[in-house]
Design an enzyme around this catalytic site. Structure first.
Site, PDB file in Angstrom:
ATOM      1  N   HIS A 128     -15.101  77.746  79.698  1.00 56.94           N
ATOM      2  CA  HIS A 128     -16.567  78.194  79.640  1.00 56.94           C
ATOM      3  C   HIS A 128     -17.266  77.102  78.493  1.00 56.94           C
ATOM      4  O   HIS A 128     -16.476  76.683  77.612  1.00 56.94           O
ATOM      5  CB  HIS A 128     -16.700  79.584  78.964  1.00 56.94           C
TER       6      HIS A 128
ATOM      7  N   ASP B  10      -9.606  81.586  74.273  1.00 55.38           N
ATOM      8  CA  ASP B  10     -10.684  82.128  74.536  1.00 55.38           C
ATOM      9  C   ASP B  10     -10.662  83.378  75.267  1.00 55.38           C
ATOM     10  O   ASP B  10     -10.092  83.288  76.412  1.00 55.38           O
ATOM     11  CB  ASP B  10     -11.813  81.423  75.438  1.00 55.38           C
TER      12      ASP B  10
ATOM     13  N   GLN C 131     -13.071  86.916  78.621  1.00 63.48           N
ATOM     14  CA  GLN C 131     -12.725  87.636  79.856  1.00 63.48           C
ATOM     15  C   GLN C 131     -11.406  88.321  79.818  1.00 63.48           C
ATOM     16  O   GLN C 131     -11.128  89.295  80.771  1.00 63.48           O
ATOM     17  CB  GLN C 131     -12.647  86.370  80.857  1.00 63.48           C
TER      18      GLN C 131
ATOM     19  N   LYS D  48     -18.768  92.457  76.563  1.00 60.43           N
ATOM     20  CA  LYS D  48     -17.924  92.360  77.790  1.00 60.43           C
ATOM     21  C   LYS D  48     -16.955  93.387  78.158  1.00 60.43           C
ATOM     22  O   LYS D  48     -16.278  93.545  79.239  1.00 60.43           O
ATOM     23  CB  LYS D  48     -17.330  90.889  78.280  1.00 60.43           C
TER      24      LYS D  48
ATOM     25  N   CYS E 191     -21.988  78.971  83.301  1.00 57.77           N
ATOM     26  CA  CYS E 191     -21.642  78.231  82.043  1.00 57.77           C
ATOM     27  C   CYS E 191     -20.276  77.367  82.070  1.00 57.77           C
ATOM     28  O   CYS E 191     -19.466  77.508  81.122  1.00 57.77           O
ATOM     29  CB  CYS E 191     -21.666  79.177  81.012  1.00 57.77           C
TER      30      CYS E 191
END
Lengths: 159, 414
Positions: free
Chosen positions: B128, B204, B207, B230, B372
């Protein structure tokens, strides 16, 4: 889907499915100008060939994007091809006025190029097919799709 | 919230999300954009309201009862979040605004104090922008080199050249789950290779944390970032987890109140971690809200969340292939077990914005655009895709509504 038909008028879908003036022109004598919408990745490429007096002798368009940006590009090319510089300027002003009435509420003052809109003279201009795009103003996030080709044209005509 | 049975049927959870009662364009709201931001259960909304109604006070300062309650609630949230991701200690969890700010914190505090010209940072092509741009900024400032792990045509990382890429590298930055392709990355072998090469590992988890059980230590991460919104929590709160000794060795990020033990005319002494990295009055309600979101997810059980999403993704992949055939192209792994519940797709030649516009009229919310992740979009060769993403409150009826709306889009633009 009444709302959708306000946005996607038949004439817009027609220009989307069968875009006018697609292609390229030799550079020079034409100028090549690219416009981008960084939010959605839409891209408009204009090849504009001007007469000595500034009239748009010929125009071709390339690039990719959604139906609104592609239809607006096609309709713009048809509207300015063969027109004098004064006629082109009036059409740009009138079209941006059509879009900016609503855009002005969304965009901070001074950032949307509204200084060149002249509501008085714009109201007198018959935009013909282009008026089909006025439904776009009911869908604020799509206004940028409709104005991309016109901003790119202004860039192409800038001295 | 009602107790959850061991199997993955989470249908009863819908009632916990008041927004799902909303009517959109005269249709039932079908929310399929949880990869952008998730909806919030009543438990989260009420936890934040309760703070503002009953014990709103600044934390870590006042000696009065309410201030102690606020401090206990915020630090309790931190401890719960730390347990949820398998952290050894609560003080290893720094509250940030979101995952993006957490990456920027690492790039500023660790990167600027550690990296110099010629040092290499290895990233993947499916990151991202949040895990790309901070490193570009550091590259412009410090002359560091950025190397890229490629993505194969199947949408998975091509690690055949990993050892060469890691040679001399100081950091490997990798997503645990692609927000475009849904690809789940097996972080552990990458982390082992990075550590063997002397590099640290930043993961990261924006998600992955909402959708998969998380154990930051087992995956071999050194830095781990994620966002609250999220994972059923509020916006404005995210987390940087890092091993305590790393955080202790790093200089502070933002300066100001709360992050100091002493300030003099000639300098300052920073506070111990985690507060060293939390300058100014923090997002207290949001931290408490994120704690409530974690509590909610723990009650559902992350194994159940995953099982529910695998079943729903499997259903969606089969049903969409059946109804649209070759006209619908879905990017990323075709095996539901190898991916999260994110489906990026193209339908015929219809632009993603046009699809999204027609779907909106049917009450179906999907994301359209480059998500993104522009470097990845260039590799996929598409300027934009539409993306549907599922979460605990989605069911097969939502996927059916998506398919019906896609048929409407085909009719409209056909």
């Amino acid at each position: 889907m009444s709302g959708l038909e306000d946005l996607y008028r038949e004439i817009i879908l027609d220009h989307y499915r069968a875009p006018r003036n697609r292609g390229e022109l030799p550079v020079p004598p034409a100028h090549k100008t690219e416009g981008f919408n960084p939010l959605c990745g839409d891209e408009v490429v204009l090849y504009v060939e001007l007469d000595d007096d500034g009239a748009v002798r010929d125009i071709r368009t390339a690039g990719h994007g959604c139906s609104i940006s592609q239809a607006s590009t096609s309709m713009m090319s048809a509207a300015v091809k063969g027109k004098s510089r004064a006629e082109v300027d009036t059409t740009i002003r009138a079209f941006k006025a059509l879009m900016s009435i609503h855009e002005a509420r969304l965009v901070p003052e001074g950032s949307s190029g509204d200084s060149d809109t002249d509501e008085g003279s714009a109201a007198e201009v018959n935009l013909g097919d282009l008026e089909a795009l006025q439904g776009v103003v009911k869908f604020p996030v799509r206004i940028k799709c409709a104005t991309l080709a016109w901003n790119t044209l202004q860039q192409a005509l800038a001295p | 919230m009602t107790p959850v049975p061991a199997h993955a049927d989470l249908t009863h959870l819908k009632a916990d999300f008041p927004i799902l009662d909303r009517i959109s364009h005269s249709k039932r709201l079908v929310y399929l954009d949880s990869a952008a931001t998730a909806q919030k259960p009543t438990a989260v909304i009420e936890a934040m309201n309760r703070y503002y109604r009953e014990y709103n006070a600044s934390v870590h300062r006042g000696v009065y009862e309410m201030a102690e309650e606020a401090t206990a609630a915020m630090e309790g949230a931190r401890a719960r979040i730390a347990r949820f991701i398998g952290a050894a200690e609560a003080r290893e969890c720094i509250f940030t605004r979101n995952a993006t700010e957490a990456v920027n914190l690492v790039a500023h505090a660790w990167g600027r104090s550690t990296l110099s010209a010629g040092d290499a940072v290895v990233l993947t092509q499916m990151e991202h922008h949040a895990n790309i741009v901070p490193w570009h900024m550091l590259a412009a400032e410090r002359g560091i080199e950025i190397r890229w792990i490629p993505v194969s045509s199947e949408g998975v990382l091509d690690i055949s050249g990993l050892d060469r890429l890691l040679d001399g590298a100081r950091l490997l930055g990798v997503t645990a789950m692609s927000n475009v392709l849904g690809t789940i990355v097996d972080v552990r072998p990458l982390a082992d290779a990075a550590h063997a090469a002397g590099a640290l590992v930043l993961v990261d988890g924006a998600q992955s944390v909402p959708h998969l059980p998380t154990d930051v230590q087992a995956m071999g991460a050194d830095f781990f970032v994620f966002s609250g919104h999220k994972m059923l929590g509020p916006t404005g709160i995210g987390v940087l987890w890092a091993r305590a000794e790393l955080l202790e060795a790093m200089p502070p990020f933002l300066g100001g109140g709360s992050m100091i033990t002493d300030v003099r005319l000639d300098g300052f002494t920073p506070m111990e971690i985690p507060w060293k990295f939390e300058a100014g009055t923090p997002a207290i309600a949001e931290a408490i809200g994120l704690g409530a979101a974690v509590e909610y997810l723990e009650a559902v059980g992350m194994e159940s969340v995953r099982a529910h999403e695998v079943a729903l993704t499997r259903y969606a992949l089969a049903m969409l292939a059946d109804r649209f055939g070759d006209r619908l192209e879905i990017f990323g792994p075709t095996d539901a077990l190898a991916r999260g519940s994110v489906l990026s797709f193209q339908l015929g030649g219809i632009h993603a914005h046009d699809i999204s516009q027609v779907l909106d009229q049917e009450g179906v919310c999907v994301r359209a655009g480059h998500h993104c992740a522009k470097p990845l979009m260039r590799i996929l060769g598409v300027p934009a895709t539409a993306r549907a993403s599922f979460y605990v409150y989605n069911d097969e009826a939502d996927v059916d509504a998506l398919a019906d709306a896609l048929e409407a889009a085909e009719k409209f633009f056909g």
